[in-house]
Design an enzyme around this catalytic site. Structure first.
Site, short mmCIF file in Angstrom:
data_model
loop_
_atom_site.label_atom_id
_atom_site.label_comp_id
_atom_site.label_asym_id
_atom_site.label_seq_id
_atom_site.Cartn_x
_atom_site.Cartn_y
_atom_site.Cartn_z
N VAL A 280 22.00 27.84 44.72
CA VAL A 280 22.73 27.16 43.64
C VAL A 280 22.24 25.73 43.49
O VAL A 280 22.07 25.21 42.38
CB VAL A 280 24.25 27.20 43.92
CG1 VAL A 280 24.99 26.29 42.95
CG2 VAL A 280 24.77 28.62 43.82
N ALA A 281 21.98 25.08 44.63
CA ALA A 281 21.48 23.70 44.59
C ALA A 281 20.11 23.62 43.93
O ALA A 281 19.74 22.59 43.37
CB ALA A 281 21.41 23.14 46.01
N ILE A 283 19.20 25.19 41.28
CA ILE A 283 19.30 25.26 39.82
C ILE A 283 19.50 23.84 39.26
O ILE A 283 20.40 23.14 39.69
CB ILE A 283 20.48 26.15 39.40
CG1 ILE A 283 20.23 27.59 39.86
CG2 ILE A 283 20.69 26.10 37.89
CD1 ILE A 283 21.39 28.51 39.62
N GLU A 285 21.27 21.91 37.22
CA GLU A 285 22.46 22.02 36.39
C GLU A 285 22.40 21.12 35.16
O GLU A 285 22.96 21.43 34.11
CB GLU A 285 23.72 21.64 37.20
CG GLU A 285 24.11 22.65 38.26
CD GLU A 285 23.55 22.30 39.62
OE1 GLU A 285 22.56 21.54 39.66
OE2 GLU A 285 24.08 22.79 40.63
N ASP A 327 6.30 24.64 -1.29
CA ASP A 327 6.44 24.72 -2.73
C ASP A 327 5.60 23.60 -3.34
O ASP A 327 5.30 22.61 -2.67
CB ASP A 327 7.92 24.55 -3.10
CG ASP A 327 8.18 24.84 -4.56
OD1 ASP A 327 7.38 25.56 -5.18
OD2 ASP A 327 9.19 24.33 -5.08
N ASN A 692 22.37 15.37 41.71
CA ASN A 692 22.45 16.12 40.46
C ASN A 692 23.02 15.29 39.31
O ASN A 692 22.54 15.36 38.18
CB ASN A 692 23.31 17.38 40.64
CG ASN A 692 22.52 18.52 41.26
OD1 ASN A 692 21.31 18.62 41.09
ND2 ASN A 692 23.19 19.38 42.00
N ASP A 696 19.14 12.72 39.18
CA ASP A 696 18.49 13.68 38.28
C ASP A 696 18.67 13.29 36.82
O ASP A 696 17.72 13.18 36.06
CB ASP A 696 19.08 15.08 38.48
CG ASP A 696 18.43 15.82 39.64
OD1 ASP A 696 17.58 15.21 40.31
OD2 ASP A 696 18.78 16.98 39.88
#
Length: 865
Positions: A280-281, A283, A285, A327, A692, A696
């Site tokens: 989990v760490a 990932i 987030e 166009d 995180n 991060d």
């Protein structure tokens, strides 16, 4: 069934109606049962709740949701809360975007005429447009919206603006005459009118041939419903990235579980929970919110450059556009008829020509804007407002024969120097047989065959350059009322060639497209000759290129068209289905297609394209609703700026992903090493949360603010299927994660010689600081010497804030217990951390600088040699 190639009597018979008395009440009922009501069917709309939950049907989001559940099960509620809040915010944003965007069919309905005047049971009555049926006899006049598709039975100078359907900006002069062709583009069916078109002049009587979903607007509605949006390149890349990340995370779980259970001998449950927590760490987030914020920032930048983004994901999609189908009218051109050239047989004739351009003219000036037929306003502008008003005041109009579609002429009478003089303008092929004289500086002389030949050649020259030509003649007339018989025996005084000229910036924008590896293509409702001339002038059409019109397209199979696709630069007189077909064939070749448009007829292709671009000024609401981007200035050059922004945004997102994954990978490597050697854990849960949320997120956000590289439009578009984790990115992540993890392990060992708590503190602080410096490395593949350290002040700010927060954690004693910081930590330890953290940054910058210097020396020696 085609009605344009039938006589009026045949049409009335085929529709089982009566021109004078219309339908009876019983026939109205029968027609409605057979052909349906005159309404646009609409798909059932998704509820807001359903749209909200659909925002979670994304692989990256699913991975993060699983991570949040696992975090909650392992007691790490902080991570769970962070992930869930971010995902809910993203889902709300996506729902709001969806609610704003899905209005196409509602706008189509709004275009329908609210009422219609019909003849039924021999009486004129007004009914709601929705009650019009096939076979109804409808009366239309200037200011009306045509209620249904119909064949013209009577026309009195009837002009209709069909620009929303055909893309052609000029009013179309209608006729009742049968057209002897089996196939004909919509814009050339001069004896037909179509639902949603505006009657701009005159009046007419039509027999309704189609209603509801069978009208041209109804067919477009069906195309909109059936046009499925493709995933943007970023969505596809992120899906692929999520799959790879999921496999890596699963691998980490297996490896860590094996090490903790079978190497270190931990309990089964403890080993499993630790492995899952570490996965989990791993990932990032913050990634989902970083991408959303980056796209939102890009949207704000583009709005300042007149590009309004409706769909956030379309921002990045612009970055890998390889085909722009544009166009012509108003996007590449000025949407303003302009006199480009005049031709006259003598200087005396020139004065007469300018006078005739002002007098044989119905335009007028109001609030600094010329009003009237675009061709006539072009004549007025050329003469000049002051001169135009002076001439018209001095020489009043005494008589006239208005322009009509049968004669293709307009005549006005004025008293000039005491002589009653008629000026006539019209098509050269109509006037040439009526011209007997030419005005020279020596007076009027008979026209010769050489003169006639020269006029034909000039007309051909102007036509080949896509210009509309008007010839001007004069004659002396009597005091009697002017009649059609007077339109003969003329003196030729000149010829005027007009066109809608390219925007000044179009040529440069097209050149930038080609330099950036993007193929610009013109798709227009105008005639092929006019389209090719403009396309050649601005650089879209080059020697060896091809052009096709709608009829030619119909004759080509998909295989034949696909084989010629690369060479075709101009499509003229095309239908909505043609536009979708062109987009789909390019997409099958793996190209990312941007399509521009302003009319109802453009909406299906705008929806089908990877990036649909609608016009903000001239665009219909339908086209704006179907598009993902709106040009506030209707300018092709703005699309090119948006492409540059899109490329920059993708590059920034990719740099943020490199930064996040390199740091996370470094942390995982350190945990794996300490686990393998049965050492204390290097990071506590609160350390990972700090990393995180702050270490991060701040530098990653700063990376999203990186300015555009001036050479970005000299690069080729990236392949739409290119993975975010390509070879270059993977090598970068691997190299930097190894360097950072080595430095963090060094700090861990230094601290471990003191205590386990100090080891954890040193490892945590080194990882935080190394990641802050890593933020500078991730800005570009070039060194800071080349891109300049101060060009991204947000990156500097993120580093400074990170340093202050980390310093507070390390040196403010009351925070130590909360953040699991060893109380023995001193300034000397801080210097050791600083030295270790700088190593990856210094190594990266020096190596990049050496590579750039070597390249520079080689380039210089090559140029000198």
């Amino acid at each position: 069934m085609s009605y344009f190639n039938q006589e009026v009597s045949q049409v009335i018979g085929a529709l089982n109606t009566d021109k004078d008395n219309g339908l009876t009440s019983s026939k109205v009922t029968e027609s409605r049962e057979e052909h349906g009501c005159n309404v646009i069917a609409e798909e059932k709309r998704k509820s807001i709740i359903r749209v909200f939950f659909e925002q979670f049907a994304d692989l990256m989001v699913i991975v993060l949701l699983i991570a949040s559940i696992v975090s909650a099960c392992t007691g790490n509620l902080d991570s769970t809360i962070v992930i869930v809040v971010v995902l809910i915010m993203n889902a709300i944003l996506g729902t709001v975007q969806h609610a704003k965007a899905q209005k196409s069919l509602a706008s189509l309905k709004a275009m329908s005429s609210p009422h219609a005047r019909v003849i039924r049971d021999g009486k004129q009555i007004e009914i709601p447009a929705s009650e019009v049926v096939v076979g109804d006899i409808v009366l239309i006049e200037a200011g009306n919206v045509v209620p249904a598709d119909g064949r013209i039975l009577e026309s009195a100078s009837l002009q209709v603006n069909e620009s929303a359907l055909t893309g052609e900006s000029l009013n179309v002069l209608k006729s009742t005459e049968k057209i002897d062709k089996t196939e004909l583009p919509l814009g050339d069916r001069l004896n037909m009118v179509y639902s949603g078109s505006n009657v701009s002049n005159g009046r007419g009587v039509i027999a309704v041939t189609s209603v509801g979903m069978n009208t041209e607007i109804g067919k477009i509605a069906s195309l909109i419903q059936n046009a499925k949006k493709k995933k943007t390149p970023l969505q596809a890349s992120l899906d692929q990235f999520s799959k790879i990340l999921s496999v890596i995370i699963l691998g980490i779980c297996v490896v860590v579980f094996f090490l903790t259970k079978f190497v270190n001998g931990q309990e089964l449950n403890d080993s499993l929970m630790f492995a899952i927590a570490l996965a989990v760490a791993a990932i990032p987030e913050a990634l989902s919110s970083i991408i959303t914020i980056s796209l939102a920032i890009g949207t704000q930048k583009m709005s300042k450059q007149k590009a309004i983004i409706k769909d956030l994901k379309a921002v990045e999609g612009l970055g890998c556009v390889s085909i722009i189908c544009s166009d012509k009218t108003g996007t590449l051109t000025q949407n303003k008829m302009t006199v480009r050239e005049i031709s006259y047989p003598s200087e005396q004739a020139k004065d007469e020509l300018l006078r005739a351009m002002a007098l044989c003219n119905d335009s007028a000036k109001s609030d600094e804007v010329w009003l009237g037929d675009p061709t006539e306003t072009a004549l007025s502008s050329y003469v000049g407002e002051e001169e135009y008003l002076r001439v018209r005041k001095e020489f009043n109009r005494l008589d006239e024969i208005p322009f009509d579609s049968d004669r293709k002429l307009m005549t006005t009478v004025h008293e000039i120097d005491g002589v009653r003089t008629a000026y006539t303008k019209g098509a050269i092929d109509v006037l040439l047989p009526r011209i007997n004289y030419v005005l020279t500086d020596d007076g009027v002389r008979p026209i010769t065959e050489e003169d006639r030949k020269e006029l034909v050649e000039k007309n051909l020259h102007f036509s080949e350059n896509g210009m509309r030509i008007l010839a001007f003649v004069k004659k002396t007339v009597s005091d009697k009322d002017l009649t059609l018989a007077d339109e003969c025996d003329y003196v030729y005084i000149g010829m005027v060639a007009s066109t809608d000229p390219p925007r000044e910036e179009s040529k440069q924008a097209v050149a930038e497209c080609i330099s950036a590896g993007i193929k610009p293509i013109m798709i227009t409702g105008d005639h092929k000759l006019t389209a090719v001339a403009i396309a050649r002038e601005i650089g879209i059409f080059k020697d060896g290129d091809e052009s096709v019109d709608g009829v030619e397209l119909d004759a080509l199979s998909d295989e034949e068209l696909s084989a010629r696709l690369e060479k075709i630069s101009v499509y003229a007189r095309v239908s909505p289905a043609h536009k979708i077909r062109i987009v789909e064939l390019w997409q099958k070749k793996g190209k990312v297609v941007a399509m521009t448009g302003d009319g109802v007829n453009d909406a299906p292709a705008l929806k089908k394209a990877d990036v649909g671009v609608a016009m903000g000024i001239t665009g219909t609401e339908v086209s704006k609703d179907a598009a993902s981007m709106i040009l506030a200035d209707d300018n092709f050059a703005t699309i090119v700026k948006a492409v540059a922004n899109g490329r920059n945004i993708y590059g920034n997102i990719k740099n943020a992903i490199k930064f996040l994954l390199a740091g996370n990978a470094a942390a995982i490597i350190v945990v794996l090493i300490t686990t393998f050697f049965n050492l204390p854990l290097p990071f506590s849960p609160v350390h990972l949360l700090f990393i995180n949320l702050l270490t991060d997120s701040l530098p990653a956000l700063a990376l999203c603010m990186e300015p555009i590289n001036k050479d970005i439009m000299k690069e080729k578009p990236r392949p739409s299927k290119e993975s975010i984790l390509n070879k270059e990115t993977s090598v970068y992540i691997l190299a930097h994660s190894i360097m950072i993890s080595a430095c963090v392990m060094g700090a861990f060992i230094i601290g471990y010689n003191i205590s386990a708590g100090m080891a954890s503190t040193m490892a945590f602080a080194t990882l935080c600081l190394a990641r802050l410096f890593e933020g500078f490395d991730s800005r570009s593949r070039f060194s800071l010497f080349k891109i300049k350290f101060t060009t991204n002040v947000y990156s500097i700010g993120a580093c400074v804030i990170g340093l202050l927060l980390l310093s507070a954690v390390l040196f403010i004693t009351p925070i130590h217990a909360i953040m699991d910081i060893d109380t023995a930590f001193t300034a000397m330890h801080g210097l050791q951390i600083l030295g270790l953290s700088l190593i990856p940054f210094v190594v990266t910058q020096i190596s990049r600088g050496i590579i750039e210097l070597v390249k520079k020396i080689k380039a210089r020696s090559k140029s000198n040699g």
